[in-house]
Scaffold this motif. Structure first.
Motif, PDB file in Angstrom:
ATOM      1  N   GLY A  49       0.812  -1.207   0.000  1.00 20.76           N
ATOM      2  CA  GLY A  49       0.000   0.000   0.000  1.00 20.76           C
ATOM      3  C   GLY A  49       0.845   1.257   0.000  1.00 20.76           C
ATOM      4  O   GLY A  49       0.342   2.360  -0.165  1.00 20.76           O
ATOM      5  N   THR A  50       2.169   1.094   0.173  1.00 19.78           N
ATOM      6  CA  THR A  50       3.058   2.256   0.221  1.00 19.78           C
ATOM      7  C   THR A  50       3.649   2.558  -1.151  1.00 19.78           C
ATOM      8  O   THR A  50       4.385   3.530  -1.307  1.00 19.78           O
ATOM      9  CB  THR A  50       4.227   1.988   1.196  1.00 19.78           C
ATOM     10  N   GLY A  51       3.364   1.712  -2.129  1.00 17.66           N
ATOM     11  CA  GLY A  51       3.966   1.873  -3.456  1.00 17.66           C
ATOM     12  C   GLY A  51       5.319   1.183  -3.545  1.00 17.66           C
ATOM     13  O   GLY A  51       6.141   1.493  -4.399  1.00 17.66           O
ATOM     14  N   GLN A 211       2.287   1.239   9.682  1.00 18.81           N
ATOM     15  CA  GLN A 211       0.864   1.478   9.921  1.00 18.81           C
ATOM     16  C   GLN A 211       0.462   0.812  11.239  1.00 18.81           C
ATOM     17  O   GLN A 211       0.103  -0.352  11.271  1.00 18.81           O
ATOM     18  CB  GLN A 211       0.086   0.870   8.756  1.00 18.81           C
ATOM     19  N   ALA A 212       0.606   1.577  12.338  1.00 24.82           N
ATOM     20  CA  ALA A 212       0.311   0.973  13.637  1.00 24.82           C
ATOM     21  C   ALA A 212      -1.168   1.068  13.954  1.00 24.82           C
ATOM     22  O   ALA A 212      -1.709   0.295  14.710  1.00 24.82           O
ATOM     23  CB  ALA A 212       1.116   1.664  14.719  1.00 24.82           C
ATOM     24  N   THR A 213      -1.789   2.044  13.365  1.00 24.18           N
ATOM     25  CA  THR A 213      -3.217   2.201  13.631  1.00 24.18           C
ATOM     26  C   THR A 213      -3.985   2.154  12.319  1.00 24.18           C
ATOM     27  O   THR A 213      -3.439   2.432  11.269  1.00 24.18           O
ATOM     28  CB  THR A 213      -3.498   3.561  14.306  1.00 24.18           C
ATOM     29  N   ALA A 214      -5.220   1.817  12.443  1.00 27.85           N
ATOM     30  CA  ALA A 214      -6.052   1.737  11.247  1.00 27.85           C
ATOM     31  C   ALA A 214      -6.508   3.140  10.861  1.00 27.85           C
ATOM     32  O   ALA A 214      -6.531   4.048  11.686  1.00 27.85           O
ATOM     33  CB  ALA A 214      -7.243   0.857  11.546  1.00 27.85           C
ATOM     34  N   SER A 215      -6.836   3.265   9.589  1.00 30.00           N
ATOM     35  CA  SER A 215      -7.287   4.559   9.090  1.00 30.00           C
ATOM     36  C   SER A 215      -8.517   5.040   9.869  1.00 30.00           C
ATOM     37  O   SER A 215      -9.373   4.252  10.276  1.00 30.00           O
ATOM     38  CB  SER A 215      -7.624   4.398   7.610  1.00 30.00           C
ATOM     39  N   GLU A 216      -8.585   6.336  10.047  1.00 32.18           N
ATOM     40  CA  GLU A 216      -9.707   6.936  10.793  1.00 32.18           C
ATOM     41  C   GLU A 216     -11.026   6.788  10.035  1.00 32.18           C
ATOM     42  O   GLU A 216     -12.097   6.983  10.592  1.00 32.18           O
ATOM     43  CB  GLU A 216      -9.425   8.424  11.057  1.00 32.18           C
ATOM     44  N   THR A 217     -10.915   6.510   8.726  1.00 32.09           N
ATOM     45  CA  THR A 217     -12.154   6.434   7.942  1.00 32.09           C
ATOM     46  C   THR A 217     -12.828   5.063   8.056  1.00 32.09           C
ATOM     47  O   THR A 217     -13.860   4.822   7.449  1.00 32.09           O
ATOM     48  CB  THR A 217     -11.877   6.724   6.454  1.00 32.09           C
ATOM     49  N   GLY A 315      -1.163  -8.600   0.951  1.00 27.78           N
ATOM     50  CA  GLY A 315      -0.452  -7.860  -0.082  1.00 27.78           C
ATOM     51  C   GLY A 315      -1.204  -7.727  -1.387  1.00 27.78           C
ATOM     52  O   GLY A 315      -0.719  -7.115  -2.321  1.00 27.78           O
ATOM     53  N   LEU A 316      -2.390  -8.307  -1.477  1.00 27.55           N
ATOM     54  CA  LEU A 316      -3.127  -8.209  -2.732  1.00 27.55           C
ATOM     55  C   LEU A 316      -3.632  -6.789  -2.929  1.00 27.55           C
ATOM     56  O   LEU A 316      -4.133  -6.175  -2.006  1.00 27.55           O
ATOM     57  CB  LEU A 316      -4.329  -9.154  -2.736  1.00 27.55           C
ATOM     58  N   ASP A 317      -3.462  -6.322  -4.133  1.00 29.91           N
ATOM     59  CA  ASP A 317      -3.903  -4.975  -4.424  1.00 29.91           C
ATOM     60  C   ASP A 317      -5.346  -5.026  -4.917  1.00 29.91           C
ATOM     61  O   ASP A 317      -5.617  -5.011  -6.098  1.00 29.91           O
ATOM     62  CB  ASP A 317      -2.977  -4.363  -5.473  1.00 29.91           C
ATOM     63  N   VAL A 318      -6.248  -5.148  -3.974  1.00 30.55           N
ATOM     64  CA  VAL A 318      -7.668  -5.221  -4.316  1.00 30.55           C
ATOM     65  C   VAL A 318      -8.227  -3.807  -4.165  1.00 30.55           C
ATOM     66  O   VAL A 318      -7.916  -3.128  -3.188  1.00 30.55           O
ATOM     67  CB  VAL A 318      -8.389  -6.196  -3.357  1.00 30.55           C
ATOM     68  N   PRO A 319      -8.998  -3.332  -5.118  1.00 28.05           N
ATOM     69  CA  PRO A 319      -9.541  -1.982  -4.969  1.00 28.05           C
ATOM     70  C   PRO A 319     -10.397  -1.880  -3.706  1.00 28.05           C
ATOM     71  O   PRO A 319     -10.818  -2.901  -3.157  1.00 28.05           O
ATOM     72  CB  PRO A 319     -10.395  -1.808  -6.226  1.00 28.05           C
ATOM     73  N   ALA A 320     -10.666  -0.661  -3.287  1.00 27.62           N
ATOM     74  CA  ALA A 320     -11.374  -0.464  -2.017  1.00 27.62           C
ATOM     75  C   ALA A 320     -12.637  -1.320  -1.928  1.00 27.62           C
ATOM     76  O   ALA A 320     -13.387  -1.449  -2.883  1.00 27.62           O
ATOM     77  CB  ALA A 320     -11.755   0.992  -1.901  1.00 27.62           C
ATOM     78  N   VAL A 321     -12.817  -1.905  -0.775  1.00 23.20           N
ATOM     79  CA  VAL A 321     -14.038  -2.667  -0.534  1.00 23.20           C
ATOM     80  C   VAL A 321     -14.856  -1.902   0.510  1.00 23.20           C
ATOM     81  O   VAL A 321     -14.303  -1.158   1.311  1.00 23.20           O
ATOM     82  CB  VAL A 321     -13.742  -4.111  -0.041  1.00 23.20           C
ATOM     83  N   ARG A 339      -5.913  -6.627   7.730  1.00 25.79           N
ATOM     84  CA  ARG A 339      -7.222  -7.022   7.214  1.00 25.79           C
ATOM     85  C   ARG A 339      -8.125  -5.823   7.008  1.00 25.79           C
ATOM     86  O   ARG A 339      -8.683  -5.612   5.942  1.00 25.79           O
ATOM     87  CB  ARG A 339      -7.910  -7.985   8.196  1.00 25.79           C
ATOM     88  N   ILE A 340      -8.283  -5.020   8.071  1.00 26.29           N
ATOM     89  CA  ILE A 340      -9.278  -3.950   7.965  1.00 26.29           C
ATOM     90  C   ILE A 340      -8.780  -2.830   7.055  1.00 26.29           C
ATOM     91  O   ILE A 340      -9.569  -2.038   6.559  1.00 26.29           O
ATOM     92  CB  ILE A 340      -9.753  -3.419   9.333  1.00 26.29           C
ATOM     93  N   GLY A 341      -7.451  -2.806   6.810  1.00 27.49           N
ATOM     94  CA  GLY A 341      -6.893  -1.804   5.887  1.00 27.49           C
ATOM     95  C   GLY A 341      -7.375  -1.994   4.459  1.00 27.49           C
ATOM     96  O   GLY A 341      -7.107  -1.167   3.591  1.00 27.49           O
ATOM     97  N   ARG A 342      -8.087  -3.095   4.196  1.00 27.82           N
ATOM     98  CA  ARG A 342      -8.625  -3.328   2.851  1.00 27.82           C
ATOM     99  C   ARG A 342      -9.819  -2.439   2.560  1.00 27.82           C
ATOM    100  O   ARG A 342     -10.275  -2.324   1.441  1.00 27.82           O
ATOM    101  CB  ARG A 342      -9.065  -4.786   2.680  1.00 27.82           C
ATOM    102  N   THR A 343     -10.369  -1.860   3.628  1.00 28.83           N
ATOM    103  CA  THR A 343     -11.504  -0.975   3.427  1.00 28.83           C
ATOM    104  C   THR A 343     -11.091   0.430   3.866  1.00 28.83           C
ATOM    105  O   THR A 343     -10.014   0.620   4.414  1.00 28.83           O
ATOM    106  CB  THR A 343     -12.745  -1.491   4.201  1.00 28.83           C
ATOM    107  N   GLY A 344     -11.917   1.423   3.565  1.00 28.47           N
ATOM    108  CA  GLY A 344     -11.597   2.788   3.973  1.00 28.47           C
ATOM    109  C   GLY A 344     -10.343   3.323   3.314  1.00 28.47           C
ATOM    110  O   GLY A 344      -9.631   4.135   3.885  1.00 28.47           O
ATOM    111  N   ARG A 345     -10.064   2.846   2.077  1.00 31.43           N
ATOM    112  CA  ARG A 345      -8.842   3.311   1.403  1.00 31.43           C
ATOM    113  C   ARG A 345      -9.056   4.672   0.760  1.00 31.43           C
ATOM    114  O   ARG A 345     -10.172   5.029   0.412  1.00 31.43           O
ATOM    115  CB  ARG A 345      -8.440   2.307   0.327  1.00 31.43           C
ATOM    116  N   ALA A 346      -7.979   5.369   0.563  1.00 31.77           N
ATOM    117  CA  ALA A 346      -7.973   6.657  -0.151  1.00 31.77           C
ATOM    118  C   ALA A 346      -9.070   7.591   0.351  1.00 31.77           C
ATOM    119  O   ALA A 346      -9.790   8.217  -0.421  1.00 31.77           O
ATOM    120  CB  ALA A 346      -8.120   6.418  -1.660  1.00 31.77           C
ATOM    121  N   GLY A 347      -9.203   7.665   1.663  1.00 32.89           N
ATOM    122  CA  GLY A 347     -10.130   8.626   2.262  1.00 32.89           C
ATOM    123  C   GLY A 347     -11.596   8.223   2.205  1.00 32.89           C
ATOM    124  O   GLY A 347     -12.457   8.916   2.714  1.00 32.89           O
TER     125      GLY A 347
END
Ligand code: AMP
Length: 475
Positions: A49-51, A211-217, A315-321, A339-347
């Motif tokens: 997810g970091t490129g 990424q120690a914490t999950a996204s706020e979104t 590591g799978l680059d699955v678009p936002a779910v 796991r939960i980083g698979r959702t709430g991507r890109a804001g």
């Protein structure tokens, strides 16, 4: 801020980057590309997810743009822990090398040796492989690694989890010591540190924030599962999952459902399908063509629910779910964040709902300690009365209890994320009070890693049944 044009990449690579719509390099790219182009080894501490894939692919392509490969002697090598990751890296190469005339081969299990041999025989510039399959080719005398100029080890920490480190060491030894090495890992475990000290030469160390914490979104919640009867616990849990999905309604456009064990991945996928939900499983025991088909379908939006194990999804680059459901609390708390980083991507907003039964409470506490917050509990009507499963519910979804199936139940080599529930599960049947003999027997069972769910054996569990997963594990 660094621009791609400042990075001295090959102009044809820059053109492909512009086509991909990338405007600025990510921090790992800005940090890793200049030393890589200058010929230095790179130690990248970054996760998916970091490129990071482009951070090694772009300089590799620029370095390989000149020169040609000889038969059976690849000029570069990328090692990935899983087939999916290898396939994903191969896709990245295709994207960025579209204006270059470079050849590549993907050596992964589940694909015929013959096809792969033909490619290698012609000579490849880039060889992307999982360690086991690469060594199989080498041992068959089909591959010579003495012309490797650049070697990449991707997701080294996952390689460690999967027991691949001896293979990696062996492969390092088969390549020339003059090679340039790019080594990526999300964490620096002591064993990883040792490998980098041994095989990397004065590397440029590039670290991007972990990424120690999950996204706020991401809206997180936990549904506590309270079963009415032990023999119904599993089917009630599946019924609860369906209820939660139904409650989410149309907001749940697509979701990944994570299970800790491969057999549960199969059972949950089959059960959902049986109840009319559009679901398919993905884990390491499924054949490659099926895994590819399932993933492609999910990426294309044709499949609504992907039921996955950690390793297969990693590591799978699955678009936002829209949603992530944890059918079990993961045994490794960091896996929860992944796991939960698979959702709430890109804001975007995302939802992560975790099912937790009594035996998973310890694992849940570990997750909450890692993310340093208490995950709100869902107010489920099931707190008082769990959803009633149909009488014959999932009867056809349960795996046969044959010895072969038990073998399949075994985690993949070192696949800790799929074994980690052994401990918490062993706590599952602890009654509120029990006689000392029983307690002793249960403790023994736990000591040996025995599955406390073993029923019908009274207090005298034969020791071979109580063998731990580690002792039973053979591959
Ligand atoms: P990775 O960490 O390599 O799995 O990459 C995660 C995602 O970021 C992939 O979908 C890439 O296509 C995308 N990506 C990589 N580099 C950039 C960039 N410089 N700008 C925008 N997106 C990027």
């Amino acid at each position: 801020m660094t621009k791609f044009s400042d990075l001295e990449l090959n102009p044809k690579v820059l053109k492909a980057i512009a086509d991909a719509g990338y405007e600025t390099p990510t921090p790992i790219q800005a940090g890793a590309i200049p030393p890589a182009l200058a010929g230095r080894d790179v130690l990248g501490i970054a996760q998916t997810g970091t490129g990071k894939t482009a951070s090694f692919t772009l300089p590799m392509l620029s370095l390989l743009a000149r020169g040609r490969a000889r038969a059976r002697m690849p000029r570069s090598l990328v090692l990935c822990p899983t087939r999916e990751l290898a396939a994903q890296v191969a896709e990245n190469f295709d994207t960025y090398s579209k204006y270059l005339k470079l050849s590549k081969a993907l050596l992964i299990g589940g694909v015929s040796f013959k096809e792969q041999d033909t490619l290698i025989d012609k000579g490849v510039d880039v060889l992307i492989a999982t360690p086991g399959r690469l060594l199989d080719h080498f041992e068959r005398g089909k591959l010579i690694l003495s012309d490797v100029k650049v070697m990449v080890v991707d997701e080294a920490d996952r390689m460690l989890d999967m027991g691949f480190i001896p293979d990696i060491e062996r492969i390092f030894g088969l390549t020339p010591f003059t090679r340039q090495t790019f080594f990526f890992s999300a964490t620096m475990a002591p064993e990883i540190e040792r490998i980098t000290n041994t095989f990397l030469s004065n590397p440029a160390r590039v670290e991007v924030a972990r990424q120690a914490t999950a996204s706020e979104t991401i809206a997180q919640s936990v549904a506590m599962v309270k079963s009415s009867r032990r023999d119904r616990a599993d089917s009630e849990k599946r019924a609860l999952l369906r209820k939660i999905i139904d409650d989410e309604g149309a907001a749940c456009s697509n979701a990944i459902i994570f299970c800790n064990r491969k057999t549960d991945v199969d059972v949950v996928a089959k059960s959902l399908t049986k109840h009319g939900y559009d679901a398919a499983p993905i884990h390491g025991d499924l054949d490659q063509s099926q895994r590819t088909r399932t993933l492609d379908g999910f990426r294309a939006g044709d499949l609504r629910f992907l039921v996955a194990s950690d390793v297969a999804a990693r590591g799978l680059d699955v678009p936002a779910v829209s949603h992530v459901f944890n059918f079990d609390v993961p045994g490794h708390p960091e896996d929860y964040v992944h796991r939960i980083g698979r959702t709430g991507r890109a804001g975007r907003d995302g939802k992560a709902i975790t099912l937790c039964n009594l035996r998973d409470e310890k694992a849940l506490a570990a997750v909450e300690a890692l993310i340093q917050k208490t995950i709100p509990r869902l107010d489920m009507p099931s707190d008082s009365a769990p959803p009633e499963p149909e009488p014959d519910q999932d009867s056809d979804a349960k795996p046969a209890r044959s010895s072969r199936m038990r073998g399949k139940d075994k985690p993949a080599k070192g696949d800790t994320s799929e074994t980690s529930q052994t401990g918490p599960k062993a706590d599952a049947v602890k009654p509120a009070s029990e006689n000392p003999e029983k307690a002793k027997s249960r403790q023994n069972s736990r000591k040996t890693g025995g599955d406390a769910r073993t029923m019908g054996m009274g207090d005298h569990l034969p020791s071979f049944i109580a063998l731990s997963f580690d002792e039973r594990r053979s591959d």
